[in-house]
Design an enzyme around this catalytic site. Structure first.
Site, PDB file in Angstrom:
ATOM      1  N   GLU A 170     -19.446   1.429  79.674  1.00  0.00           N
ATOM      2  CA  GLU A 170     -20.391   1.902  80.695  1.00  0.00           C
ATOM      3  C   GLU A 170     -21.597   2.640  80.114  1.00  0.00           C
ATOM      4  O   GLU A 170     -21.666   3.875  80.160  1.00  0.00           O
ATOM      5  CB  GLU A 170     -19.679   2.801  81.700  1.00  0.00           C
ATOM      6  N   GLU A 358     -11.886  -2.282  84.516  1.00  0.00           N
ATOM      7  CA  GLU A 358     -11.446  -1.112  85.289  1.00  0.00           C
ATOM      8  C   GLU A 358     -11.626  -1.416  86.765  1.00  0.00           C
ATOM      9  O   GLU A 358     -12.612  -2.041  87.167  1.00  0.00           O
ATOM     10  CB  GLU A 358     -12.270   0.146  84.989  1.00  0.00           C
TER      11      GLU A 358
END
Ligand code: BGC
Length: 452
Positions: A170, A358
Site C-alpha cells: 500500500e 487483504e
C-alpha cells in the site's frame, strides 16, 4: 442442488490464505538487535496512537509463532502472507546485517514448512528503520538505495524458503498518509511536491524489489506489488455508469498503478499536479515498469460513481451519514468492491493473475463469552465479499487467491489495540488466542471450497 453451498466451488488452484504484518504482531520490538522503526517512535509520541499503545509486545508472535502456525493449520489455512521487519535485518537501515534477524525468519519459515503453510512474503509493510527517517525517510532518494540493499539481502537469504514475493504494501499509506496527512508514521505534513516525490521513490523501491527477485529469487520465484487502489463501484451496472466508474478509477490510480503500467506518468496526471510533479531521472521507469507476475489488491471499501452530468466524465457520490460501516470510520461496507477492483485492474492494466492480498473488517469490543466470540458481523462481511469475488471469477476475471485480513487481532496502527480485525481473538493481557465464529466460518469455506 446441494442446499449447503452457494454457486459452484472455487477453482481447484484457488489459494485461500490469511495475512498479517511484522510490526503489527511480532512484538519483541527491541530484541535480538532489532533497531527502532518509525512506528516505534511514532507510538511513543503522545497523542499519535490510541490509548498510547506501542508495538513492544503486540501478539508476542516473535515467541509464539509455532503455536500460531499450529492454530492456522488446524483451521485449514495453508497460505500465509507475512512481512519481514526491515529494522530486524538492518537495525540502522543500511549498515551491518543483523544475523539474529535473519535467523528469526529462518525459524519462522521452518515452522511454517512443518505445519504445511506456504509463505507469501511482503518485503515492506510500513516499518521503515528510524535511522533512515532521520536522514529524510521516503522523501530522500537515498532510501531507495538502502531498500535495494535490504531487498537483495532478504531475497538471497530466503530464496530457498520463499517462492511468492510482494514488493511493498500500500504505497499510498506509507507516503501520502504518512508524509502528507500525517496520521501514519512518521506523521509529517509536507507539501504536495514532497508527497509526490515520496510516491516516486516508493515506485523505484518496488522496481528494485522486482529486480532483486529476478536476480536472486531462483527460477520458481514470483513477484508482485500489493496496492490499495481507490475502487469505484458503478451505481448501476449499465454501460454509462460502468464507463464513468472506469474513468474515475483511471484518474484516481494514475500516480501508482497507472504510472507502473504506463511506463511513466500520464499527461493527464502531470497536468493535474502541475508544479508538484515528481522529479524523475533517466532510466527510472525502466525499473519501475519491470514486468511482474501478479498484482496484489487490498480491498476494503469503495466509492460509488455514476455517469456525470453536463458533460462531466463521472460523478463520485458522497455517502449519506447513515450508510453502514464497520468501526473503522473509513470502512464503508461496499462488498461490490471485490468485484470491481479486480475487474478494472484486469481491464485497464491487463493483469492476468490477481490476488486479493487483504480483505477484512475492524470492530471494537468483541468479547469472549463461553469460549467463543460471536462475530456475526464479520461472518456477514466475509460472506458478502467472497460472493462478489466469486462473481468476478465467474465473469472471467483472473482472481487466483484471497488472503483474509487478519489472522489475529493485532496492532491496528494509529488505532492501537482497540480496533480488532482478526478472525482469531487475542487477549493482549494474557496472549490467549480464541478463534472467533468467523474463523470457523472461513475454515468451512476453505474445506468445502464453496461459500457456505
Ligand atoms: C493494511 C493493514 C491494516 C489494514 C486495516 C491495510 O491498510 O495493510 O496493515 O491493518 O489495512 O486497516
Amino acid at each position: 442442488m446441494n442446499p449447503l453451498t452457494y454457486a459452484s466451488p472455487f477453482p481447484s488452484t484457488f489459494v485461500f490464505g490469511a495475512a498479517a504484518a511484522a510490526a503489527q504482531i511480532e512484538g519483541a520490538a527491541f530484541k535480538d538487535g532489532k533497531g527502532p522503526s518509525i512506528w516505534d517512535t511514532f507510538a511513543r509520541t503522545p497523542g499519535k496512537v490510541a490509548g498510547g499503545d506501542t508495538l513492544d509486545v503486540a501478539c508476542d508472535h516473535y515467541h509464539r509463532f509455532d503455536e500460531d502456525f499450529a492454530l492456522m493449520a488446524s483451521l485449514g489455512i495453508r497460505h500465509y502472507r507475512l512481512s519481514i521487519a526491515w529494522p530486524r535485518i538492518f537495525p540502522d537501515g543500511d549498515g551491518a546485517v543483523n544475523q539474529a534477524g535473519l535467523d528469526f525468519y529462518r525459524r519462522v519459515f521452518a515452522s511454517m514448512a512443518r505445519h504445511g503453510i506456504t509463505p507469501w512474503v511482503t518485503l515492506f509493510h510500513w516499518d521503515l528503520p528510524q535511522a533512515l527517517e532521520d536522514r529524510g525517510g521516503w522523501t530522500a532518494r537515498a532510501t531507495v538505495e538502502s531498500f535495494a540493499r535490504y531487498a537483495d539481502t532478504v531475497v538471497k537469504a530466503f530464496a530457498g524458503d520463499v517462492r511468492h514475493w510482494i514488493t511493498l504494501n500500500e504505497i499510498r499509506c506509507f507516503t501520502w498518509l504518512a508524509y502528507g496527512i500525517g496520521n501514519k508514521a512518521p506523521g509529517r505534513r509536507e507539501s504536495d511536491a514532497i508527497v509526490n516525490q515520496t510516491i516516486h521513490h516508493a515506485l523505484l523501491a518496488h522496481g528494485h524489489a522486482v529486480r532483486a527477485v529476478r536476480e536472486f529469487g531462483g527460477p520458481q520465484a514470483r513477484v508482485g506489488l500489493t496496492d490499495n487502489c481507490d475502487v469505484s463501484v458503478p451505481v448501476t451496472e449499465t454501460a454509462a455508469d460502468i464507463a464513468a466508474a472506469e474513468a474515475w478509477f483511471e484518474d484516481k490510480n494514475a500516480h501508482i498503478l497507472g504510472a507502473i503500467h504506463g511506463g511513466g506518468y500520464s499527461k493527464a496526471y502531470l497536468e493535474r499536479v502541475g508544479d508538484a510533479a515528481p522529479k524523475v531521472q533517466a532510466g527510472d521507469f525502466d525499473l519501475i515498469s519491470l514486468p511482474t507476475d501478479f498484482l496484489g489488491l487490498n480491498v476494503y471499501t469503495a466509492t460509488y460513481v455514476r455517469a456525470g452530468r453536463d458533460g462531466a466524465r463521472y460523478e463520485a457520490l458522497a455517502l449519506p451519514a447513515n450508510y453502514p460501516r464497520a468501526d473503522s470510520p473509513w470502512l464503508n461496507l461496499v462488498p461490490q468492491a471485490m468485484y470491481w477492483a479486480p475487474r478494472m485492474c484486469h481491464a485497464l492494466y491487463g493483469h492476468r493473475s490477481i490476488y486479493i492480498t487483504e480483505n477484512g473488517c475492524g470492530y471494537n469490543h468483541e468479547p469472549v463469552q463461553g469460549g467463543e466470540v460471536i462475530d456475526l458481523h464479520r461472518r456477514d462481511y466475509l460472506r458478502g465479499h467472497l460472493r462478489e469475488m466469486h462473481r468476478a471469477i465467474a465473469d472471467g476475471v483472473p482472481v487466483d487467491g484471497y488472503f483474509l485480513w487478519s489472522f489475529i487481532d493485532n496492532f491496528e496502527w494509529e488505532d492501537g489495540y482497540e480496533r480488532r480485525f482478526g478472525i482469531v481473538h487475542c487477549d493482549f493481557e494474557t496472549q490467549v488466542r480464541t478463534p472467533k465464529l468467523s474463523a470457523r466460518y472461513y475454515a468451512d469455506v476453505i474445506r468445502t471450497r464453496c461459500i457456505v
